[in-house]
Scaffold this motif. Sequence first.
Motif, PDB file in Angstrom:
ATOM      1  N   THR A 159       0.843  -1.187   0.000  1.00  0.00           N
ATOM      2  CA  THR A 159       0.000   0.000   0.000  1.00  0.00           C
ATOM      3  C   THR A 159       0.882   1.242   0.000  1.00  0.00           C
ATOM      4  OG1 THR A 159      -0.152  -0.037   2.412  1.00  0.00           O
ATOM      5  CG2 THR A 159      -1.918  -1.129   1.197  1.00  0.00           C
ATOM      6  N   PHE A 160       0.319   2.322  -0.535  1.00  0.00           N
ATOM      7  CA  PHE A 160       1.019   3.601  -0.619  1.00  0.00           C
ATOM      8  C   PHE A 160       0.099   4.698  -0.092  1.00  0.00           C
ATOM      9  CE2 PHE A 160       2.772   1.020  -4.091  1.00  0.00           C
ATOM     10  CZ  PHE A 160       4.126   1.145  -3.847  1.00  0.00           C
ATOM     11  N   PRO A 161       0.668   5.832   0.277  1.00  0.00           N
ATOM     12  CA  PRO A 161      -0.180   6.921   0.774  1.00  0.00           C
ATOM     13  C   PRO A 161      -1.073   7.520  -0.313  1.00  0.00           C
ATOM     14  CG  PRO A 161       2.101   7.654   0.642  1.00  0.00           C
ATOM     15  CD  PRO A 161       2.088   6.179   0.361  1.00  0.00           C
ATOM     16  N   ASP A 162      -0.663   7.374  -1.581  1.00  0.00           N
ATOM     17  CA  ASP A 162      -1.464   7.895  -2.689  1.00  0.00           C
ATOM     18  C   ASP A 162      -1.008   7.236  -3.993  1.00  0.00           C
ATOM     19  OD1 ASP A 162       0.707   9.665  -3.951  1.00  0.00           O
ATOM     20  OD2 ASP A 162       0.601  10.458  -1.908  1.00  0.00           O
ATOM     21  N   VAL A 163      -1.813   7.396  -5.028  1.00  0.00           N
ATOM     22  CA  VAL A 163      -1.550   6.774  -6.318  1.00  0.00           C
ATOM     23  C   VAL A 163      -0.256   7.292  -6.942  1.00  0.00           C
ATOM     24  CG1 VAL A 163      -2.396   6.552  -8.697  1.00  0.00           C
ATOM     25  CG2 VAL A 163      -3.960   6.214  -6.791  1.00  0.00           C
ATOM     26  N   ASP A 164      -0.027   8.602  -6.875  1.00  0.00           N
ATOM     27  CA  ASP A 164       1.163   9.165  -7.515  1.00  0.00           C
ATOM     28  C   ASP A 164       2.454   8.603  -6.924  1.00  0.00           C
ATOM     29  OD1 ASP A 164      -0.359  10.666  -9.258  1.00  0.00           O
ATOM     30  OD2 ASP A 164      -0.288  12.480  -8.028  1.00  0.00           O
ATOM     31  N   THR A 165       2.488   8.433  -5.610  1.00  0.00           N
ATOM     32  CA  THR A 165       3.669   7.845  -4.966  1.00  0.00           C
ATOM     33  C   THR A 165       3.871   6.414  -5.446  1.00  0.00           C
ATOM     34  OG1 THR A 165       3.401   9.246  -3.013  1.00  0.00           O
ATOM     35  CG2 THR A 165       4.724   7.238  -2.755  1.00  0.00           C
ATOM     36  N   GLY A 166       2.797   5.645  -5.478  1.00  0.00           N
ATOM     37  CA  GLY A 166       2.878   4.261  -5.937  1.00  0.00           C
ATOM     38  C   GLY A 166       3.319   4.151  -7.379  1.00  0.00           C
TER      39      GLY A 166
END
Length: 107
Positions: free
Chosen positions: A10-17
């Motif tokens: 999991t990531f804090p948001d889509v852009d980070t992922g």
Amino acid sequence: MERPLLVYTTFPDVDTGLAIGESLVRDGLVACINMLPGMRSVYAWKGAVERGEEAVGILKTRTGLRDRVHEALKDRHPYETPVIFFIEPAGADAATLGWLLAETAGG
């Protein structure tokens, strides 16, 4: 023989992922990352119950790259303790497995 490997994180948001996933694809460690936005989480963390919004990342790689993917993901991940699960599918479509192996051959 190399087998497919899915990595759930999991990531804090889509852009980070997507940024981390793209770097792993460019390094030949994964063939693909799928980002699923809008996940809401309730989790225990350091003695408290927390709520948050996250994005799920599912990375497609092969078993021979497990340790390298694990290390690279931990190095690049913004979380102090990222959730990283390795899931070994029972099998894969032959064409899908061929693509996966070809795209990670340089990793």
